[in-house]
Design a protein around this motif. Structure first.
Motif, PDB file in Angstrom:
ATOM      1  N   ASN A   9       0.982  -1.158  -0.030  1.00 34.49           N
ATOM      2  CA  ASN A   9       0.006  -0.070   0.051  1.00 34.49           C
ATOM      3  C   ASN A   9       0.924   1.316   0.066  1.00 34.49           C
ATOM      4  N   TYR A  10       0.701   2.049  -1.068  1.00 39.18           N
ATOM      5  CA  TYR A  10       1.472   3.363  -0.908  1.00 39.18           C
ATOM      6  C   TYR A  10       0.351   4.440  -0.555  1.00 39.18           C
ATOM      7  N   SER A  11       0.903   5.437   0.106  1.00 40.06           N
ATOM      8  CA  SER A  11      -0.147   6.331   0.616  1.00 40.06           C
ATOM      9  C   SER A  11      -0.373   7.434  -0.707  1.00 40.06           C
ATOM     10  N   MET A  12       0.219   7.389  -1.701  1.00 41.51           N
ATOM     11  CA  MET A  12      -0.136   8.307  -2.602  1.00 41.51           C
ATOM     12  C   MET A  12      -0.848   7.247  -4.005  1.00 41.51           C
ATOM     13  N   PHE A  13      -0.108   6.265  -4.264  1.00 39.07           N
ATOM     14  CA  PHE A  13      -0.777   5.506  -5.318  1.00 39.07           C
ATOM     15  C   PHE A  13      -1.963   4.288  -4.873  1.00 39.07           C
ATOM     16  N   GLY A  14      -1.896   4.115  -3.623  1.00 40.37           N
ATOM     17  CA  GLY A  14      -2.942   3.005  -3.270  1.00 40.37           C
ATOM     18  C   GLY A  14      -2.347   1.617  -3.447  1.00 40.37           C
ATOM     19  N   PRO A  15      -3.224   0.597  -3.382  1.00 42.69           N
ATOM     20  CA  PRO A  15      -2.555  -0.603  -3.121  1.00 42.69           C
ATOM     21  C   PRO A  15      -2.201  -1.313  -4.344  1.00 42.69           C
ATOM     22  N   LEU A  16      -1.451  -2.228  -4.532  1.00 41.59           N
ATOM     23  CA  LEU A  16      -0.851  -2.863  -5.640  1.00 41.59           C
ATOM     24  C   LEU A  16      -1.000  -4.577  -4.991  1.00 41.59           C
ATOM     25  N   VAL A  17      -1.417  -5.424  -5.920  1.00 38.73           N
ATOM     26  CA  VAL A  17      -1.162  -6.815  -5.553  1.00 38.73           C
ATOM     27  C   VAL A  17      -0.365  -7.450  -6.719  1.00 38.73           C
ATOM     28  N   MET A  18       0.312  -8.492  -6.122  1.00 41.17           N
ATOM     29  CA  MET A  18       1.073  -9.116  -6.941  1.00 41.17           C
ATOM     30  C   MET A  18       1.208 -10.638  -6.937  1.00 41.17           C
ATOM     31  N   VAL A  19       1.286 -11.352  -8.000  1.00 40.26           N
ATOM     32  CA  VAL A  19       1.177 -12.889  -8.192  1.00 40.26           C
ATOM     33  C   VAL A  19       2.618 -13.231  -8.957  1.00 40.26           C
ATOM     34  N   GLY A  20       3.424 -14.151  -8.537  1.00 39.17           N
ATOM     35  CA  GLY A  20       4.427 -14.553  -9.220  1.00 39.17           C
ATOM     36  C   GLY A  20       5.194 -16.066  -8.720  1.00 39.17           C
ATOM     37  N   MET A  21       6.409 -16.264  -9.430  1.00 36.73           N
ATOM     38  CA  MET A  21       6.730 -17.534  -9.125  1.00 36.73           C
ATOM     39  C   MET A  21       7.229 -17.524  -7.673  1.00 36.73           C
ATOM     40  N   GLY A  22       6.967 -18.448  -6.659  1.00 41.13           N
ATOM     41  CA  GLY A  22       7.223 -18.352  -5.369  1.00 41.13           C
ATOM     42  C   GLY A  22       8.462 -19.040  -4.900  1.00 41.13           C
ATOM     43  N   GLY A  23       8.489 -19.207  -3.511  1.00 37.15           N
ATOM     44  CA  GLY A  23       9.666 -19.899  -3.001  1.00 37.15           C
ATOM     45  C   GLY A  23      10.843 -19.146  -3.057  1.00 37.15           C
ATOM     46  N   VAL A  24      11.987 -20.070  -2.878  1.00 40.11           N
ATOM     47  CA  VAL A  24      13.350 -19.477  -3.010  1.00 40.11           C
ATOM     48  C   VAL A  24      13.524 -18.678  -4.286  1.00 40.11           C
ATOM     49  N   MET A  25      12.731 -19.009  -5.187  1.00 36.40           N
ATOM     50  CA  MET A  25      13.003 -18.369  -6.795  1.00 36.40           C
ATOM     51  C   MET A  25      12.374 -17.106  -7.059  1.00 36.40           C
ATOM     52  N   ALA A  26      11.530 -16.681  -5.960  1.00 35.54           N
ATOM     53  CA  ALA A  26      11.101 -15.474  -6.155  1.00 35.54           C
ATOM     54  C   ALA A  26      11.653 -14.370  -6.524  1.00 35.54           C
ATOM     55  N   ASP A  27      12.781 -14.133  -5.912  1.00 29.40           N
ATOM     56  CA  ASP A  27      13.618 -12.844  -6.451  1.00 29.40           C
ATOM     57  C   ASP A  27      14.592 -13.182  -7.708  1.00 29.40           C
ATOM     58  N   LEU A  28      14.965 -14.328  -7.687  1.00 28.68           N
ATOM     59  CA  LEU A  28      16.002 -14.782  -8.692  1.00 28.68           C
ATOM     60  C   LEU A  28      15.436 -14.647 -10.236  1.00 28.68           C
ATOM     61  N   LEU A  29      14.312 -15.202 -10.013  1.00 26.06           N
ATOM     62  CA  LEU A  29      13.624 -15.277 -11.733  1.00 26.06           C
ATOM     63  C   LEU A  29      12.831 -14.059 -11.846  1.00 26.06           C
ATOM     64  N   ALA A  30      12.476 -13.437 -10.746  1.00 27.43           N
ATOM     65  CA  ALA A  30      11.660 -11.998 -10.989  1.00 27.43           C
ATOM     66  C   ALA A  30      10.436 -12.136 -11.859  1.00 27.43           C
ATOM     67  N   ASP A  31       9.826 -13.228 -11.574  1.00 29.71           N
ATOM     68  CA  ASP A  31       8.703 -13.716 -12.608  1.00 29.71           C
ATOM     69  C   ASP A  31       7.394 -13.182 -11.875  1.00 29.71           C
TER      70      ASP A  31
END
Length: 867
Positions: A751-773
């Motif tokens: 939640n950003y005070s200016m932009f409001g909420p964003l929701v995300m879905v992606g590849m999870g687990g330990v690969m969440a940041d590595l693959l950035a999918d």
């Protein structure tokens, strides 16, 4: 109720709205004295004003138990609206308006705001008694946009209004906001008379340049140079002060004189100021800028600038700027927050209007969008922004405007998270720039990375019809650039299909592929004939002509042939047509945008194709939100922030409770504080189990997760090892039953005070940041399945190389529920569900992290107000 804010009225005037104060008593008695006896009778059902004065005493007295708003116009109170709670969620409604403001929309606006405030304070129904002959008030209540019931009792109508937002109310407010916004700028951008304050005889001075541009541009109305030290400038009579009848005043005096000039303009009834002078907020003088805005708002004047280049309206032959060249009339309306960027754009684009907003103290892109939406001279809207004033309103407006006219945006400052103290996977990925991208996408805005891209895309949109699809025909006289164009099409997802047999004549038979290479000696007539044939094909949506001069018949003849072919294609097929004349950026015959390089042409086209696809999709209704226990959720958040006013990460059990309010409960976990309690928990849950450290945010990175522990002894050793490895950061652990199979997905939000909420879905687990999918949306999520299908890992969810398909609708439901949680609870600053195990049977959230932070309540979209 907010402390006070400015609002636009139906006629473009500006009123100031704020809560009622006891000190308003005297001014409100004056309001009653100004009211006619007829108005007093319609409001209070009695002749004379005694009842009205008694009413004023009551609402300003110490025992008043209602809530009220007052409105001021030109520093005088002209309205009061109130409600008094009575019983069973009901409240009595009342409003009193100055006779002079009837018909300006102020009563409707105050009723909107009163209804929103009442609903927020538990009122479900507003009631009022209205004389049957008071048809204007009955009409106002009926057209408000809320559910209204009327019951007649003799000469009185009993009105009941449901204080609950409806789609009809939102639509009505949007229409009224648009009407007011357009009216407020009509006399500024299409003025009847213009004054230049600070005009002098020095040809190099800004004031003289503006005056000269107005004269040379052929402005049809009176032009008044204002200079107390001159009698005549450029053949026009000078005035010591701005005369009456002026709609637009352009101010080019030193900063120390601007405030007095603004007061003089206010006294003369000027509709808008364009302040070219610098030396305000950009120089650290924020107080002076605030006072300038206050003077303008009090007088009902719109303010453009300060520290700007001026304004242009080519249809009105208005060049109220100090630009060095005369803008050319076209179909693009342009706003720039940077003067230098604006000047560069005007060198390359033909415009309907140009507004340099400078410090953007008042008039912003949102205001201009409201004006340009109905401007017949404008077909494309282009914005260069350095900052957003109200991005949520920007998204609402552009979502509507974009259905009629494309909106292009270059937003500077594509920075990363910078110094933001974020620790979740989602918040690290959801930078403010990502938020701008997501807002733009949701609203159909064409976001561009650079000013040259904006120019290229605007040229195409202004000159050509929107493409009906992605199928490209590439034809020309040079194989290399055509191959480059085809490669660029593949990069941008455009299709270069095989051409049907017999489409082209024998001259082109040697190159029946696509791209169609007519070779370097192709004549202009042959290129033109090939373009016409390709444009006529139902299998082609867009034709790109690629020509490398000076081969064939030469540059001029070939450009004429391209223009003739485009003219024929426009009559017979209405196809999108563009060109790449290598080394030359131009507009051929005013109708075919031409680009110096093939990649440039294809990139502009790709932006336009995506916009055309967005615009062709039907507007999806906002879905009914999934059920939730919002009351309990708010209680959990309130209790946590009361205990920890600065916020922080929720304990796992509290995070689970909060998620449970939205039907997203994580798998059962048992909190433990040592190896023996871990063993006992494992025995209760049933082996095998998972042991997770509490304390570290990214547990797997510090050895804080142990999987598939089969025996009590393995659980005991895992706890000892974990504690030794992590140290004091480990505050305990949780034990969960081991889940096997499925696909690991991350669902998160910020939640950003200016932009409001964003929701995300992606590849999870330990690969969440590595693959950035990962993919983001603005809640409410109306296309969760499409959102999931955008992931590169999406094929894994549907069964990949023999693996069973998993329950994608269950994952989509989880995304929608998290979207609602983020909308309902702006205090949820960061949220990670990672991983969510998606199996053929459904979803199971294995780990959840939620950080709360105190925040101001976001402004309601139902409250019309100037920023």
């Amino acid at each position: 109720m907010p402390d006070g804010y400015d609002v636009l009225l139906r006629d473009g005037g500006i009123a100031h709205v704020r809560p009622l104060r006891p000190a308003d008593r005297e001014e409100l008695h004056e309001l009653v004295n100004r009211s006619s006896e007829r108005s007093a009778y319609l409001r209070f059902f009695t002749s004379g004003r005694n009842t009205a004065h008694t009413y004023i005493e009551r609402i300003t007295g110490d025992r008043y138990d209602g809530r009220a708003l007052v409105a001021g116009l030109h520093d005088r109170l002209v309205a009061v609206a109130e409600y008094i709670p009575i019983e069973d969620g009901r409240a009595d409604l009342g409003i009193l308006l100055d006779d002079a403001v009837h018909g300006h929309g102020l009563g409707t606006l105050l009723l909107e705001h009163i209804a929103v405030d009442a609903a927020e304070h538990g009122v479900r129904e507003l009631v009022a008694d209205v004389l049957a002959e008071n048809r204007p008030m009955i009409r106002v209540l009926r057209d408000l946009g809320l559910k209204v019931e009327q019951r007649f009792d003799g000469d009185t109508v009993h009105v009941s209004i449901a204080a609950e937002s409806t789609p009809r109310l939102m639509a009505a407010i949007e229409v009224r906001d648009h009407e007011a916004g357009r009216a407020s700028l009509a006399r500024v951008l299409a003025p009847r008379a213009v004054a230049v304050i600070g005009a002098g005889r020095d040809e190099h001075a800004v004031g003289h340049k503006v005056l000269r541009n107005l004269i040379d541009g052929g402005f049809r109305g009176p032009i008044y140079p204002v200079n107390p030290n001159a009698s005549e400038i450029a053949g026009l009579t000078c005035h010591p002060k701005v005369p009456g009848g002026v709609d637009l005043a352009v101010v080019a005096v030193p900063a120390r004189h601007v405030l007095q000039v603004a007061r003089d303009c206010a006294a003369a009834g000027v509709a808008g100021l364009v302040v070219l002078t610098s030396g305000f907020a950009e120089a650290g003088q924020r107080a002076a800028e605030s006072e300038l805005l206050r003077v303008c708002r009090t007088a009902g004047m719109r303010l453009i600038g300060p520290n700007c280049l001026g304004v242009v309206n080519t249809g009105a032959r208005l060049n109220a700027s100090f630009l060095p060249h005369r803008p050319v009339r076209g179909r693009v309306a342009l706003m720039s927050q940077s003067g230098a960027v604006g000047a560069a754009l005007l060198d390359r684009l033909d415009v309907s209007s140009f507004v340099s907003v400078g410090n953007k103290a008042d008039v912003s892109g949102n205001d201009l969008l409201e004006y340009w939406e109905d401007d017949d001279d404008t077909g494309v809207i282009a914005l260069y922004l350095e900052s957003f004033g109200n991005p949520r309103r920007f998204a609402r407006i552009t979502r509507r405007v974009g259905r009629r006219k494309p909106v292009l945006l270059v937003k500077s400052g594509r920075g990363k998270a910078g110094g933001r103290a974020v620790r979740s996977h989602t918040a690290a990925a959801a930078t403010p720039d990502v938020a701008v991208d997501v807002l733009a996408r949701a609203a159909g805005v064409i976001r561009l990375d650079s000013v040259p891209e904006l120019i290229d895309t605007a040229k195409l949109l202004a000159a050509q019809p929107l493409p009906r699809g992605r199928r490209m025909a590439i034809v020309g006289n040079s194989g290399g650039p055509q191959a480059m164009a085809a490669d660029a099409c593949e990069v941008h997802g455009l299709v270069v299909p095989e051409l049907p047999p017999g489409l082209l004549d024998a001259r082109a038979a040697a190159a029946l592929g696509n791209p169609v290479d007519l070779t370097a000696d192709a004549t202009a007539a042959e290129i033109g004939a090939a373009i016409e044939a390709l444009a006529a094909s139902p299998d082609i949506d867009v034709v790109l002509a690629v020509y490398t001069p000076p081969f064939g018949d030469g540059l001029d003849a070939t450009c004429r042939a391209i223009a003739d072919a485009a003219r024929t294609a426009a009559r017979t097929a209405d196809k999108t047509m563009l060109a790449c004349v290598v080394g030359h950026d131009d507009l051929i015959d005013g109708r075919v945008p031409s680009y110096a390089f093939p990649e440039q042409a294809v990139q502009a086209l790709a932006h336009v194709v995506r916009y055309a696809e967005w615009r062709s999709r039907p507007v999806e209704p906002v879905p009914v939100p999934p059920p939730a226990d919002e009351k309990t959720a708010r209680e959990i958040v309130h209790a946590e922030l009361k205990a920890r006013p600065d916020g922080g990460w929720l304990a796992p059990a509290d995070a689970a409770r909060l998620l449970g309010c939205y039907g997203a409960t994580p798998v059962k976990s048992v909190d433990v504080d040592g190896p023996e309690t871990a063993v006992a928990a494992a025995s209760r849950i049933g082996l095998p189990v998972v042991l997770k450290a509490t304390g570290p945010v990214h547990k797997s990175e510090v050895g804080g997760v142990r999987l598939n522990l089969q025996t009590p002894d393995e659980v005991r050793r895992a706890y000892h090892d974990m504690s030794a490895r992590i140290g004091a950061e480990m505050t305990g652990a949780t034990v969960q039953r081991m889940l096997s199979g499925g696909v690991e997905i991350i669902v998160g939000g910020v939640n950003y005070s200016m932009f409001g909420p964003l929701v995300m879905v992606g590849m999870g687990g330990v690969m969440a940041d590595l693959l950035a999918d990962r993919v983001f949306r603005v809640p409410p999520v109306i296309d969760a399945i499409d959102m999931i299908n955008e992931l590169r890992c999406a094929p894994v969810l549907y069964g990949y190389r023999g693996s069973p398909p998993v329950d994608v609708p269950a994952l989509a439901d989880q995304v929608v529920r998290i979207g609602r949680l983020l909308e309902d609870l702006p205090q949820v600053a960061e949220l990670d569900l990672n991983p969510v195990m998606v199996t053929p049977e459904g979803t199971a959230t294995v780990d959840a992290r939620i950080r709360l932070a105190p925040c101001e309540k976001p402004p309601s979209p139902l409250l019309r107000r100037l920023r």
